[in-house]
Enzyme design. Structure first.
Site, PDB file in Angstrom:
ATOM      1  N   TYR A 207      -1.619  -0.284   9.899  1.00 22.34           N
ATOM      2  CA  TYR A 207      -1.761  -1.239   9.194  1.00 22.34           C
ATOM      3  C   TYR A 207      -0.437  -0.549   8.219  1.00 22.34           C
ATOM      4  O   TYR A 207      -0.330  -1.205   7.685  1.00 22.34           O
ATOM      5  CB  TYR A 207      -3.336  -0.832   8.412  1.00 22.34           C
ATOM      6  CG  TYR A 207      -3.254  -1.242   6.964  1.00 22.34           C
ATOM      7  CD1 TYR A 207      -3.881  -2.072   6.500  1.00 22.34           C
ATOM      8  CD2 TYR A 207      -3.039   0.526   6.079  1.00 22.34           C
ATOM      9  CE1 TYR A 207      -4.028  -2.525   5.416  1.00 22.34           C
ATOM     10  CE2 TYR A 207      -3.596  -0.034   5.553  1.00 22.34           C
ATOM     11  CZ  TYR A 207      -3.583  -1.250   4.874  1.00 22.34           C
ATOM     12  OH  TYR A 207      -4.125  -1.577   2.718  1.00 22.34           O
TER      13      TYR A 207
ATOM     14  N   SER B 265       0.739  -1.017  -0.301  1.00 28.68           N
ATOM     15  CA  SER B 265      -0.436  -0.236  -0.601  1.00 28.68           C
ATOM     16  C   SER B 265       1.241   1.003  -0.083  1.00 28.68           C
ATOM     17  O   SER B 265       2.195   1.335   0.551  1.00 28.68           O
ATOM     18  CB  SER B 265      -1.267   0.031   1.351  1.00 28.68           C
ATOM     19  OG  SER B 265      -1.928   0.999   1.441  1.00 28.68           O
TER      20      SER B 265
HETATM   21  P1  NAP Z   1     -11.593  -5.405   1.263  1.00 27.27           P
HETATM   22  O1  NAP Z   1     -12.312  -5.273  -0.286  1.00 27.27           O
HETATM   23  O2  NAP Z   1     -12.333  -5.483   2.596  1.00 27.27           O
HETATM   24  O3  NAP Z   1     -11.166  -7.490   0.606  1.00 27.27           O
HETATM   25  C1  NAP Z   1     -10.695  -7.822   1.583  1.00 27.27           C
HETATM   26  C2  NAP Z   1     -10.699  -9.527   0.941  1.00 27.27           C
HETATM   27  O4  NAP Z   1      -9.806 -10.588   2.163  1.00 27.27           O
HETATM   28  C3  NAP Z   1     -11.717 -10.601   1.385  1.00 27.27           C
HETATM   29  O5  NAP Z   1     -11.693 -10.844   0.486  1.00 27.27           O
HETATM   30  C4  NAP Z   1     -11.705 -11.041   2.677  1.00 27.27           C
HETATM   31  O6  NAP Z   1     -12.623 -11.961   2.694  1.00 27.27           O
HETATM   32  C5  NAP Z   1     -10.573 -11.133   2.930  1.00 27.27           C
HETATM   33  N1  NAP Z   1      -9.368 -12.087   3.779  1.00 27.27           N
HETATM   34  C6  NAP Z   1     -10.320 -10.425   5.526  1.00 27.27           C
HETATM   35  N2  NAP Z   1      -9.181 -11.713   6.195  1.00 27.27           N
HETATM   36  C7  NAP Z   1      -8.380 -12.607   5.395  1.00 27.27           C
HETATM   37  C8  NAP Z   1      -8.267 -13.974   6.101  1.00 27.27           C
HETATM   38  N3  NAP Z   1      -7.456 -13.548   6.997  1.00 27.27           N
HETATM   39  N4  NAP Z   1      -7.763 -15.028   5.187  1.00 27.27           N
HETATM   40  C9  NAP Z   1      -7.787 -15.087   4.565  1.00 27.27           C
HETATM   41  N5  NAP Z   1      -9.390 -13.888   3.419  1.00 27.27           N
HETATM   42  C10 NAP Z   1      -9.036 -12.252   4.326  1.00 27.27           C
HETATM   43  O7  NAP Z   1      -9.938  -5.259   0.555  1.00 27.27           O
HETATM   44  P2  NAP Z   1      -9.574  -4.568  -0.580  1.00 27.27           P
HETATM   45  O8  NAP Z   1      -9.993  -3.602  -0.402  1.00 27.27           O
HETATM   46  O9  NAP Z   1      -9.406  -4.980  -1.487  1.00 27.27           O
HETATM   47  O10 NAP Z   1      -7.577  -4.742  -0.034  1.00 27.27           O
HETATM   48  C11 NAP Z   1      -7.438  -6.102  -0.715  1.00 27.27           C
HETATM   49  C12 NAP Z   1      -5.281  -5.497  -0.750  1.00 27.27           C
HETATM   50  O11 NAP Z   1      -5.312  -4.387  -1.099  1.00 27.27           O
HETATM   51  C13 NAP Z   1      -5.226  -5.515   1.259  1.00 27.27           C
HETATM   52  O12 NAP Z   1      -4.068  -6.322   1.439  1.00 27.27           O
HETATM   53  C14 NAP Z   1      -4.903  -4.195   1.764  1.00 27.27           C
HETATM   54  O13 NAP Z   1      -4.635  -3.616   2.320  1.00 27.27           O
HETATM   55  C15 NAP Z   1      -4.223  -3.438  -0.449  1.00 27.27           C
HETATM   56  N6  NAP Z   1      -4.390  -2.426  -0.035  1.00 27.27           N
HETATM   57  C16 NAP Z   1      -6.499  -1.864  -0.459  1.00 27.27           C
HETATM   58  C17 NAP Z   1      -6.132   0.047  -0.688  1.00 27.27           C
HETATM   59  C18 NAP Z   1      -7.741   0.147  -0.454  1.00 27.27           C
HETATM   60  O14 NAP Z   1      -7.679   2.015  -1.035  1.00 27.27           O
HETATM   61  N7  NAP Z   1      -8.312  -0.117  -1.322  1.00 27.27           N
HETATM   62  C19 NAP Z   1      -5.903   0.744  -1.236  1.00 27.27           C
HETATM   63  C20 NAP Z   1      -3.902  -0.171  -0.388  1.00 27.27           C
HETATM   64  C21 NAP Z   1      -3.732  -1.604  -0.483  1.00 27.27           C
HETATM   65  P3  NAP Z   1     -14.170 -12.778   3.444  1.00 27.27           P
HETATM   66  O15 NAP Z   1     -14.394 -11.314   3.235  1.00 27.27           O
HETATM   67  O16 NAP Z   1     -14.440 -14.033   2.878  1.00 27.27           O
HETATM   68  O17 NAP Z   1     -13.470 -12.607   4.393  1.00 27.27           O
END
Ligand code: NAP
Length: 249
Positions: A157, A143
């Site tokens: 985080y 991130s």
């Molecule tokens: P999201 O929409 O909240 O999705 C998170 C996913 O992770 C869900 O599929 C969830 O599955 C799964 N998950 C959570 N805990 C888990 C565990 N212990 N084991 C296996 N799966 C797990 O998040 P996102 O925004 O797509 O984020 C994806 C990645 O991008 C993350 O690493 C996040 O830090 C990174 N990121 C996001 C942003 C942003 O602005 N969105 C920015 C920078 C980085 P369930 O719901 O089934 O548990």
């Protein structure tokens, strides 16, 4: 050889977008998730309806036994693994650092850091040419928080993503001669559900004027970079980072 990848946390958001794109690019995809079985199965059925192979596997990436099962089931259902996307990640309610509990820190580091390390280890044991594998690629999802730091919201985080950056650099060097490339993406503010878990579903819209491009990004825009890093087009790229942040630093 068929390309088989595991994408952790692929039931929604960036992981789901990556799974759908991977299937279009003829990868067989393991859609890992923790809780939301219906959402993961929807991603799988969308892929299968388009004629590609996919399987949904529930596993908490922070649990070693779950991760071992995740890799074993994927290989028995889809074949030898050629790639891993360490995407599963969590944050917690926005608050100042001084208010945070040890339990919160442990949960975030267990999922974001230890989870990525457990999955990377299983992938390396299978893909490394030193272990009889055919090589492969790992993409970690870091991130821009790793260098912006998340002040007043989630320094914990951000620190976990700093660890992901170091993991990417070190592993890339360690396994380069074993046929494995390790890279990372650093998304900025992307429209997904993760912001709701921080207590502010509208966070991207609140802050978008501070982004040089004046908009948030989409999960698909991040998925494009993830899939490029996994692909053979990135064959000389390892230990690298792609920022998807509309020029925000
Ligand atoms: P999201 O929409 O909240 O999705 C998170 C996913 O992770 C869900 O599929 C969830 O599955 C799964 N998950 C959570 N805990 C888990 C565990 N212990 N084991 C296996 N799966 C797990 O998040 P996102 O925004 O797509 O984020 C994806 C990645 O991008 C993350 O690493 C996040 O830090 C990174 N990121 C996001 C942003 C942003 O602005 N969105 C920015 C920078 C980085 P369930 O719901 O089934 O548990």
């Amino acid at each position: 050889m068929e390309k088989v990848i595991i994408i952790t946390g692929a039931s929604r958001g960036i992981g789901a977008a990556s799974a759908l794109l991977a299937a279009k690019q003829n990868y067989a995809v393991c859609v890992n998730y923790q809780n939301d079985k219906a959402a993961a199965e929807k991603v799988v059925s969308t892929i299968q309806a388009a004629g590609s192979k996919a399987v949904a596997v529930a596993a908490d990436v922070s649990k070693e036994a779950d991760v071992k099962r995740l890799f074993a089931v994927t290989e028995s259902e889809l074949g030898p693994i050629t790639g891993l996307v360490n995407n599963a990640g969590v944050l917690d309610q926005q608050t100042k650092f001084e208010n945070m509990s040890v339990e919160r820190w442990q949960r975030i580091f267990n999922i974001n850091v230890i989870g990525s390390m457990l999955c990377a280890r299983e992938a390396i044991l299978r893909m490394s040419t030193q272990h009889g594998g055919q090589g492969g690629a790992i993409v970690n999802v870091s991130s821009t928080a790793s260098f912006i730091g998340g002040p007043n919201e989630y320094v914990d985080y951000a620190a976990s993503k700093g660890a992901i950056d170091s993991l990417t650099i070190g592993l890339a060097k360690e396994v380069a001669a074993e046929g494995i490339r390790v890279n990372a993406v650093r998304p900025g503010m992307i429209y997904t559900d993760i912001h709701a878990s921080g207590g502010e579903p509208g966070r991207v819209d609140r802050l978008k004027e501070a982004i040089p491009m004046k908009r948030g990004g989409t999960a698909e825009e991040v998925a494009n970079a993830i899939m490029w890093l996994l692909s053979e087009e990135a064959s000389y790229c390892s230990g690298s980072f792609i920022e998807l942040a509309g020029a925000r630093r």
